[in-house]
Write an enzyme that holds these catalytic residues in place. Structure first.
Site, PDB file in Angstrom:
ATOM      1  N   ASN A  63      90.611  34.999  15.393  1.00  0.00           N
ATOM      2  CA  ASN A  63      91.676  34.027  15.622  1.00  0.00           C
ATOM      3  C   ASN A  63      92.689  34.134  14.511  1.00  0.00           C
ATOM      4  O   ASN A  63      92.360  34.508  13.382  1.00  0.00           O
ATOM      5  CB  ASN A  63      91.104  32.602  15.697  1.00  0.00           C
ATOM      6  CG  ASN A  63      90.985  31.972  14.323  1.00  0.00           C
ATOM      7  OD1 ASN A  63      91.972  31.498  13.754  1.00  0.00           O
ATOM      8  ND2 ASN A  63      89.793  31.992  13.767  1.00  0.00           N
ATOM      9  N   GLY A  82      97.065  30.120  12.463  1.00  0.00           N
ATOM     10  CA  GLY A  82      98.108  29.884  11.468  1.00  0.00           C
ATOM     11  C   GLY A  82      98.229  28.429  11.056  1.00  0.00           C
ATOM     12  O   GLY A  82      99.326  27.946  10.768  1.00  0.00           O
ATOM     13  N   LEU A  83      97.087  27.733  11.017  1.00  0.00           N
ATOM     14  CA  LEU A  83      97.037  26.339  10.543  1.00  0.00           C
ATOM     15  C   LEU A  83      98.012  25.412  11.264  1.00  0.00           C
ATOM     16  O   LEU A  83      98.601  24.522  10.670  1.00  0.00           O
ATOM     17  CB  LEU A  83      97.300  26.273   9.016  1.00  0.00           C
ATOM     18  CG  LEU A  83      96.311  26.989   8.114  1.00  0.00           C
ATOM     19  CD1 LEU A  83      96.719  26.818   6.646  1.00  0.00           C
ATOM     20  CD2 LEU A  83      94.885  26.468   8.305  1.00  0.00           C
ATOM     21  N   ASN A 120      90.509  23.806   1.942  1.00  0.00           N
ATOM     22  CA  ASN A 120      90.581  25.102   2.615  1.00  0.00           C
ATOM     23  C   ASN A 120      91.311  26.095   1.717  1.00  0.00           C
ATOM     24  O   ASN A 120      92.540  26.132   1.675  1.00  0.00           O
ATOM     25  CB  ASN A 120      91.308  24.941   3.957  1.00  0.00           C
ATOM     26  CG  ASN A 120      91.407  26.241   4.722  1.00  0.00           C
ATOM     27  OD1 ASN A 120      91.024  27.302   4.224  1.00  0.00           O
ATOM     28  ND2 ASN A 120      91.925  26.180   5.926  1.00  0.00           N
ATOM     29  N   CYS A 145      91.709  30.290   4.327  1.00  0.00           N
ATOM     30  CA  CYS A 145      92.296  30.683   5.610  1.00  0.00           C
ATOM     31  C   CYS A 145      92.940  32.058   5.487  1.00  0.00           C
ATOM     32  O   CYS A 145      93.826  32.259   4.661  1.00  0.00           O
ATOM     33  CB  CYS A 145      93.344  29.675   6.068  1.00  0.00           C
ATOM     34  SG  CYS A 145      94.126  30.205   7.605  1.00  0.00           S
ATOM     35  N   LYS A 192      85.702  25.013   0.577  1.00  0.00           N
ATOM     36  CA  LYS A 192      85.295  26.003   1.588  1.00  0.00           C
ATOM     37  C   LYS A 192      85.629  27.417   1.130  1.00  0.00           C
ATOM     38  O   LYS A 192      86.778  27.739   0.835  1.00  0.00           O
ATOM     39  CB  LYS A 192      85.977  25.725   2.926  1.00  0.00           C
ATOM     40  CG  LYS A 192      85.487  26.664   4.035  1.00  0.00           C
ATOM     41  CD  LYS A 192      85.832  26.137   5.416  1.00  0.00           C
ATOM     42  CE  LYS A 192      85.187  26.991   6.489  1.00  0.00           C
ATOM     43  NZ  LYS A 192      85.409  26.448   7.838  1.00  0.00           N
ATOM     44  N   GLY A 214      78.447  29.995  10.428  1.00  0.00           N
ATOM     45  CA  GLY A 214      78.932  31.339  10.745  1.00  0.00           C
ATOM     46  C   GLY A 214      78.130  31.810  11.943  1.00  0.00           C
ATOM     47  O   GLY A 214      77.017  32.282  11.796  1.00  0.00           O
ATOM     48  N   GLY A 215      78.681  31.600  13.142  1.00  0.00           N
ATOM     49  CA  GLY A 215      78.030  32.100  14.359  1.00  0.00           C
ATOM     50  C   GLY A 215      76.856  31.295  14.865  1.00  0.00           C
ATOM     51  O   GLY A 215      76.079  31.799  15.669  1.00  0.00           O
ATOM     52  N   GLY A 254      80.998  26.148  14.856  1.00  0.00           N
ATOM     53  CA  GLY A 254      82.402  26.526  15.016  1.00  0.00           C
ATOM     54  C   GLY A 254      82.653  27.119  16.383  1.00  0.00           C
ATOM     55  O   GLY A 254      82.767  26.411  17.382  1.00  0.00           O
TER      56      GLY A 254
END
Lengths: 311, 313
Positions: A73, A76-77, A131, A134, A170, A252-253, A274
Site C-alpha cells: 500500500n 500517503g497518510l 508513527n 511510514c 512504532k 505483521g500478517g 492489520g
C-alpha cells in the site's frame, strides 16, 4: 479449567487492557467502519489511522497492489487533520469503552509535537502511537524512524507534551539494526514499542515497465511478512524490551489465533491486526476466542504469562 | 450519492449455478443464508459485494488460458468486489446474481465454483444509483464489463417506475464481448443486428455499438449516444443518465452530460483491499467547493458518483 478462569488482560505501561487484541493503525479506520462486523468493546485496544497537523489528500491511485500472500500500500497518510479529527472523530470514539490510541505523523518534529499537544487534551484518548515508520511519504515518517539520533529527539520532544498519556513508538523494519532504534525510543521515554510497520517494496508492471503503484514504492504487509515480523519482535524483546520492562505491541500478517500466539511467545504483550481486517473485518474477536482455547489447552491461567515464553 | 452509512455484514452463500457465457464470461447465482435477507432485500442497484476467493482452488492446468498461466500461480489474499447484476428477494430467500469475466487469478478460481459450494461474502456495500422521482426518461450507458449493475437497474426501474421511458446504449469491443447478455439474432436481418434479451424483455430500446462493427453501430458507445442526444435533445430536467464501464467511456459520458445538460450518475471501479472504508486505497478525485479537490472513497462514498463531482483525468 473453565473459561472464566483465564485472565486475558495485559498491561501496557500503566494501562490495563481486557485482552491483547488491538487494531493496527491505518487498517481499521476510526472504529465506526467496523461496527457492523464486531463489537469494538471486545477489543483490548484500538489504534486509529494516522493523524497529521493539516489534512492530507494522500497519494494518487493505484494505491495498492496484491502480492503473493500480501499486499503493497501507498496511501500517503490521507487523513482529515487533527482539528477535524477532534471535532468529528472524538465523538465517535466516545461511544466505546475500549482504550483508544491515536497514531500521529508529521513532516517535522514541531508538527508531531503540535498534534500530540492537541490530542493530549482529549480525555478519552488513552495514548498516542508515534508513527516514525511510514514508508509512503516524501517527508517525515520513515526518515525519523531510521536514524537513532532523530528517534531520540522526536520521542523526547513528544514525551514532554503527552503528560499522563501512554506513548507508543512504532518502529520500521527497514533498518540495519531495529534494536538500536528501539533502544533510542526507550531511552527517551517510550512507554511501549509497536512493531512492525510495513517493508518498503515494489511491484513492476512488465508490460509498461513501470511500477504498479502511483507512488512507485509501497509498504508490504500481510501473511508474507509474518515470519520476519516474529523474528524482529523476538530480537527487540531479547535485546531491549525485556530488560527495560517496556511492553511490545506487535503485528505483521496476523490472521489467526495461532499467528497472534506466535507473536506473544516471541515477546509481544499485545498484538495488532492489520491487513487481516481487510479480508475478515471480524477476525480480531475470533482471535480472542482462539487464544482462550489455546490457554485452556495449555493450562495457562493468564495470557500475560505467555509473553516472551519462547524456549 | 448519499453518505449515510448503510448496514452490512459477513455472510455465507451457497452456489446455485456458475454458468459459462462464452469462454471467459460467467454468471454466478448465489443463495444467501437467511440472516442476510433483510439487508439484501433493501439493497439497491449499483451496490456490490466483496467475495472471498482465497480458499478456492485453481482449475486444472489445461483449463487455464495461456495468458493467465503466470498470474494464476499467484496466491489470492484480498476479496474481490462485484456489482449485483440482480437481487431476487422472495419467500425468505435472497438470490444474488453476479456476472464476471475471467481476467486474473481470482476470477480464474471462481470459475471452479460448483452448485452447492459455499462462498463467503461481505455486503451489501457502497451506495447504489439514486433514482430521482421527477425524471421521466432514463438513459443507460453500459460499456464492456460495466453492464451488470445497469442490467439490475433496468429491472428495478421497470418494476418501480413503470412510467419512465428507458433507452439503453451498450458498447463492447466485439460482439463476443457482449456475452453478459442473452443475445438473440434475427435471422431475417443482417447478422450485426442483435437483440439483448435483458433489455428487450422490459421493452427497453437498445442501441448497440462495437469497436469492430461486429454488432450494431461501429464505434464507441459514447459516439452513438452523442448522435442520439444531438438528434433528440432531451429535456435535462426530465432526463437522467446512468453509466458504468471503462473510465474513458465514463469520462466521455460526463462530457456529454454537461454539454447536453442532462444529470448523470456513474459507477466507478477502483482497486480495493477491503471494500468497507478501512484501507483508503480506492480513492476517487472529486471536486470540493471549498478546497478545490478531495479524494472520496469508491467503496464507501461510491461506487456511484454524480459525473460532475468527479475530476476526470
Amino acid at each position: 479449567m473453565k473459561n472464566k478462569n483465564i485472565d486475558l488482560s495485559v498491561k501496557l505501561g500503566s494501562l490495563k487492557l481486557i485482552n491483547p487484541l488491538m487494531t493496527a493503525s491505518g487498517t481499521c479506520g476510526y472504529a465506526d467502519e467496523l461496527d457492523d462486523f464486531m463489537d469494538i468493546n471486545l477489543l483490548g485496544g484500538f489504534i486509529t489511522k494516522s493523524i497529521t497537523l493539516k489534512s492530507r489528500l494522500g497519494n494518487d491511485v493505484p494505491r495498492i497492489v496484491e502480492t503473493d500472500s500480501g499486499m503493497l500500500n501507498a496511501i500517503g497518510l490521507a487523513n482529515i487533520g487533527v482539528e477535524k479529527f477532534v471535532q468529528e472523530k472524538i465523538p465517535i470514539i466516545e461511544r466505546y469503552k475500549t482504550p483508544f490510541f491515536v497514531n500521529i505523523a508529521g513532516e517535522t518534529i514541531d508538527e508531531y509535537v503540535a498534534v500530540a499537544e492537541k490530542l493530549t487534551q482529549c480525555k478519552r484518548i488513552a495514548g498516542l502511537e508515534l508513527n516514525i515508520s511510514c514508508p509512503n511519504v516524501k517527508k517525515g515518517g520513515i526518515t525519523f524512524g531510521t536514524d537513532p539520533a532523530l528517534v531520540r529527539q522526536i520521542t523526547g520532544e513528544v514525551k514532554k507534551v503527552v503528560k499522563d498519556k501512554l506513548l507508543i513508538v512504532k518502529l520500521t523494519p527497514n533498518v540495519t539494526d531495529i534494536s538500536a532504534i528501539a533502544r533510542a525510543a526507550v531511552d527517551c521515554g517510550a512507554d511501549a514499542l509497536s512493531l512492525i510497520n510495513t517493508f518498503t517494496a515494489m511491484v513492476i508492471d512488465i508490460e509498461t515497465k513501470r511500477p504498479v503503484l502511483a507512488n512507485r514504492t509501497g509498504g508490504l504487509s500481510g501473511p508474507a511478512i509474518k515470519p520476519i515480523a516474529v523474528y524482529l519482535v523476538n530480537k527487540v524483546y531479547n535485546e531491549v524490551a525485556k530488560s527495560a520492562g517496556v511492553p511490545l505491541v506487535a503485528g505483521g500478517g496476523i490472521r489467526t489465533a495461532s499467528d497472534a500466539i506466535e507473536f506473544i511467545i516471541a515477546g509481544a504483550t499485545a498484538v495488532t491486526i492489520g491487513t487481516g481486517s481487510f479480508v475478515s473485518p471480524d477476525c480480531a474477536v475470533k482471535i480472542i476466542e482462539g487464544i482462550k482455547k489455546y490457554c485452556l489447552r495449555h493450562s495457562i491461567t493468564a495470557v500475560a504469562e505467555l509473553t516472551g515464553s519462547l524456549k | 450519492m448519499s453518505t449515510l452509512p448503510s448496514k452490512k455484514g459477513i455472510f455465507t452463500a451457497s452456489v446455485l449455478q456458475n454458468r459459462g457465457l462464452g469462454d471467459k464470461f460467467f454468471r454466478l447465482s448465489l443463495e444467501l443464508e437467511k440472516k442476510a435477507n433483510t439487508l439484501f432485500s433493501s439493497a439497491s442497484a449499483g451496490q456490490f459485494v466483496e467475495i472471498d476467493v482465497s480458499q478456492l482452488a485453481l482449475p486444472t492446468e489445461k483449463l487455464i488460458p495461456e495468458k493467465l498461466w503466470d498470474s494464476s500461480q499467484r496466491n489470492v489474499l484480498l476479496r474481490r468486489p462485484f456489482s449485483f447484476a440482480d437481487i431476487d428477494s422472495s419467500n425468505d430467500c435472497t438470490i444474488v446474481e453476479i456476472l464476471y469475466c475471467v481476467l486474473g487469478p481470482a476470477t480464474l478460481r471462481m470459475k471452479t465454483l460448483k452448485t452447492g459450494d459455499a462462498v463467503n461474502l461481505i455486503g451489501p456495500l457502497g451506495n447504489g444509483f439514486a433514482i430521482p422521482e421527477d425524471k421521466k426518461s432514463v438513459i443507460l450507458v453500459a460499456g464492456g464489463m460495466g453492464a451488470p449493475p445497469l442490467i439490475h437497474l433496468a429491472k428495478v426501474l421497470k418494476k418501480q417506475h413503470q412510467d419512465m421511458t428507458i433507452t439503453a446504449f451498450v458498447g463492447a469491443k466485439t460482439k463476443n464481448d457482449l456475452a453478459f447478455f442473452d443475445i438473440k439474432t434475427d435471422k431475417l436481418k443482417k447478422k450485426t443486428d442483435i437483440t439483448l434479451q435483458e433489455f428487450a424483455k422490459h421493452n427497453i430500446k437498445t442501441c448497440i455499438s462495437t469497436d469492430d462493427g461486429s454488432a450494431g453501430f461501429k464505434g464507441f458507445v459514447t459516439e452513438s449516444l452523442k448522435n442520439r442526444l444531438g438528434e433528440n435533445k432531451p429535456a435535462g430536467e426530465e432526463t437522467i443518465i446512468y453509466a458504468c464501464g471503462p473510465e474513458a467511456m465514463l469520462s466521455a459520458t460526463a462530457v456529454l452530460s454537461s454539454e447536453f445538460r442532462i444529470p448523470c450518475q456513474v459507477s466507478l471501479e477502483r482497486r480495493m483491499a477491503c471494500g468497507i472504508g478501512l484501507c483508503q486505497s480506492c480513492a476517487v478525485k472529486c471536486r470540493d467547493k471549498t478546497s478545490g479537490t478531495l479524494y472520496k472513497l469508491c467503496c464507501k462514498d461510491g461506487p456511484v458518483f454524480w459525473s460532475d463531482e468527479v475530476v476526470w483525468e
